[in-house]
Design a protein around this motif. Structure first.
Motif, mmCIF file in Angstrom:
data_model
loop_
_atom_site.group_PDB
_atom_site.id
_atom_site.type_symbol
_atom_site.label_atom_id
_atom_site.label_comp_id
_atom_site.label_asym_id
_atom_site.label_seq_id
_atom_site.Cartn_x
_atom_site.Cartn_y
_atom_site.Cartn_z
ATOM 1 N N LYS A 113 -28.818 6.240 80.229
ATOM 2 C CA LYS A 113 -28.524 4.822 79.998
ATOM 3 C C LYS A 113 -27.225 4.710 79.199
ATOM 4 N N PRO A 114 -26.308 3.840 79.599
ATOM 5 C CA PRO A 114 -25.009 3.776 78.918
ATOM 6 C C PRO A 114 -25.053 3.068 77.573
ATOM 7 N N VAL A 115 -24.265 3.579 76.639
ATOM 8 C CA VAL A 115 -23.971 2.910 75.379
ATOM 9 C C VAL A 115 -22.488 2.547 75.459
ATOM 10 N N VAL A 116 -22.196 1.268 75.549
ATOM 11 C CA VAL A 116 -20.830 0.816 75.829
ATOM 12 C C VAL A 116 -20.265 0.140 74.586
ATOM 13 N N ILE A 117 -19.097 0.612 74.122
ATOM 14 C CA ILE A 117 -18.543 0.201 72.829
ATOM 15 C C ILE A 117 -17.165 -0.429 73.013
ATOM 16 N N ALA A 118 -16.982 -1.602 72.403
ATOM 17 C CA ALA A 118 -15.663 -2.229 72.294
ATOM 18 C C ALA A 118 -15.267 -2.180 70.816
ATOM 19 N N PRO A 119 -14.339 -1.288 70.430
ATOM 20 C CA PRO A 119 -13.991 -1.132 69.012
ATOM 21 C C PRO A 119 -13.517 -2.440 68.368
ATOM 22 N N GLY A 120 -13.814 -2.569 67.067
ATOM 23 C CA GLY A 120 -13.442 -3.765 66.320
ATOM 24 C C GLY A 120 -12.295 -3.515 65.366
ATOM 25 N N ASN A 121 -12.158 -4.389 64.355
ATOM 26 C CA ASN A 121 -11.052 -4.242 63.407
ATOM 27 C C ASN A 121 -11.381 -3.302 62.254
ATOM 28 N N HIS A 122 -12.662 -2.977 62.041
ATOM 29 C CA HIS A 122 -13.023 -1.994 61.007
ATOM 30 C C HIS A 122 -13.160 -0.589 61.580
ATOM 31 N N ASP A 123 -13.431 -0.480 62.881
ATOM 32 C CA ASP A 123 -13.401 0.831 63.547
ATOM 33 C C ASP A 123 -12.239 0.825 64.552
ATOM 34 N N LEU A 124 -11.110 0.341 64.052
ATOM 35 C CA LEU A 124 -9.899 0.174 64.858
ATOM 36 C C LEU A 124 -9.490 1.507 65.481
ATOM 37 N N LEU A 125 -9.117 1.469 66.740
ATOM 38 C CA LEU A 125 -8.645 2.679 67.408
ATOM 39 C C LEU A 125 -7.428 3.240 66.681
ATOM 40 N N GLY A 126 -7.415 4.560 66.472
ATOM 41 C CA GLY A 126 -6.299 5.196 65.780
ATOM 42 C C GLY A 126 -6.559 6.673 65.621
ATOM 43 N N LEU A 127 -5.689 7.331 64.854
ATOM 44 C CA LEU A 127 -5.790 8.783 64.692
ATOM 45 C C LEU A 127 -7.068 9.182 63.965
ATOM 46 N N ASN A 128 -7.446 8.428 62.941
ATOM 47 C CA ASN A 128 -8.618 8.782 62.127
ATOM 48 C C ASN A 128 -9.787 7.861 62.420
ATOM 49 N N CYS A 129 -10.123 7.772 63.690
ATOM 50 C CA CYS A 129 -11.220 6.906 64.092
ATOM 51 C C CYS A 129 -12.264 7.730 64.828
ATOM 52 N N ALA A 130 -13.506 7.297 64.726
ATOM 53 C CA ALA A 130 -14.615 8.071 65.301
ATOM 54 C C ALA A 130 -14.554 8.132 66.817
ATOM 55 N N TYR A 131 -13.714 7.299 67.436
ATOM 56 C CA TYR A 131 -13.617 7.288 68.902
ATOM 57 C C TYR A 131 -12.481 8.182 69.412
ATOM 58 N N ASN A 132 -11.808 8.865 68.482
ATOM 59 C CA ASN A 132 -10.694 9.744 68.835
ATOM 60 C C ASN A 132 -11.208 11.180 68.962
#
Length: 379
Positions: free
Chosen positions: A75-94
């Protein structure tokens, strides 16, 4: 065709409230959320941003989440990053950041929107999940036309500010207005950023909703916190949407407003009623005292010491005894005040409480105010 999801947002994993083990409550909340996915056989989890705090990412949290994500696979877990988990070098989605921490990458069922324009994940032949990350304060959430297949269920996930319905003191990120939602052809838009539940509806169905924060993030977030189970059905290009709020957080913050003349037993009964079905340790009470009068705050704290309480005295004015003593004895009200203060000075604790209230009643009577008597329990 039908698609059922759990819509959550704004967990802010890593953030703290002073004196509260918030991380424990976040983990409990996540466990409950994933159990709901499994028990109710939902089709997906939608995370509308601010899952993390980028400056408070911990190895154990990533490992814990990885296990939870895998537990509902495929089952998918689908994430749209926000302003506190902003996409970047030190982000959990990197992925590179996870490599540096020697952590596993997210499982295959975790889908993260990373492109600045709307992209989609095709879940099956009937469902497309669209979204994009929150990248800055200015870029509008609906700044492009998205060509949708009307024969499919089309869902969007966004972390964004509804600028014509700003109910919280929140910075504007990724702005949109109500008309943007109503004019879009999405069957449902899962929103994050505002921490209280709200929805956007047309004349027939809920088109979009903020699920609110999963767990309180500050002492101003009162009441139940959780997510939304959303069922989207579509037949002959006509959409039906059903939403159901589910409480996910064991921890809650309750606000109670009192006046100095209200009996302590009344206050205790109010608090007791609010904790009747839950552990009192899981509730923080903000007791706001309003008005003017006497108040022995330390005594009140002692009596209510079994509960977690913060007192707000921003709208309370304590009667100034020294000022009252300046009232002339030549007046009726002055004579009354001085006699009552003499009695109070010589009273024991129980008598003092009654006499202080009697003084207030007398002052109200002189001011021709309505007198609301306070009743005392027999010892």
């Amino acid at each position: 065709m039908k698609f059922r999801v759990l819509h959550i947002s704004d967990l802010h994993l890593g953030s703290q409230i002073k004196g509260i083990d918030r991380n424990k409550y976040c983990r409990d909340s996540l466990l409950k959320a994933f159990n709901i996915i499994k028990e109710k056989n939902l089709d997906a989890m939608l995370v509308a941003g601010d899952f993390f705090e980028n400056d408070k990412i911990y190895r154990e949290d990533i490992e814990f989440l990885n296990e939870l994500f895998e537990s509902v696979s495929p089952k998918p877990v689908v994430i749209a990053p926000g302003n506190h988990d902003l996409l970047g070098l030190n982000c959990a989605y990197n992925d590179n950041f996870l490599d540096i921490l020697k952590l596993k990458k997210w499982p295959e069922n975790v889908k993260i929107f990373k492109k600045p324009e709307f992209a989609f994940f095709q879940i099956d032949e009937n469902v497309n999940l669209y979204g994009k990350p929150c990248l800055d304060r200015e870029t509008k959430a609906f700044n492009e036309t998205v060509n949708l297949n009307p024969s499919k269920i089309n869902i969007a996930i966004l972390h964004a500010s509804r600028v014509d319905f700003k109910t919280e003191n929140k910075e504007i990120w990724h702005p949109f207005d109500t008309e943007d939602v109503l004019k879009s052809n999405f069957d449902y838009i899962a929103l994050g950023h505002y921490h209280s539940y709200s929805e956007i509806s047309d004349d027939t169905i809920v088109k979009s909703a903020y699920s609110g924060s999963m767990v309180p993030t500050s002492i101003s977030e009162y009441g139940q916190r959780g997510g939304l189970i959303v069922e989207i059905s579509k037949e002959s290009n006509k959409t039906t949407t059903i939403t159901e709020f589910v409480e996910l957080s064991k921890f809650s913050i309750e606000k109670i407003e009192i006046t100095p003349d209200q009996p302590v037993e009344w206050i205790k009964n109010i608090i007791s009623a609010k904790t009747k079905s839950r552990n009192p340790d899981d509730t923080l009470f903000i007791v706001k005292i309003k008005g003017m009068g006497y108040l022995n705050l330390m005594h009140l704290k002692d009596i209510l010491s079994e509960y977690n309480i913060l007192f707000d005295t921003s709208e309370f004015t304590k009667i100034d005894i020294e000022k009252l003593k300046e009232t002339s004895l030549e007046t009726t009200i002055g004579a009354f005040i001085h006699e009552m203060l003499r009695l109070i000075d010589n009273a024991d604790e129980k008598e003092m409480e009654i006499l202080e209230d009697a003084l207030l009643y007398g002052l109200d009577a002189f001011a021709q105010k309505q007198i609301i008597p306070k009743f005392y329990d027999e010892d």
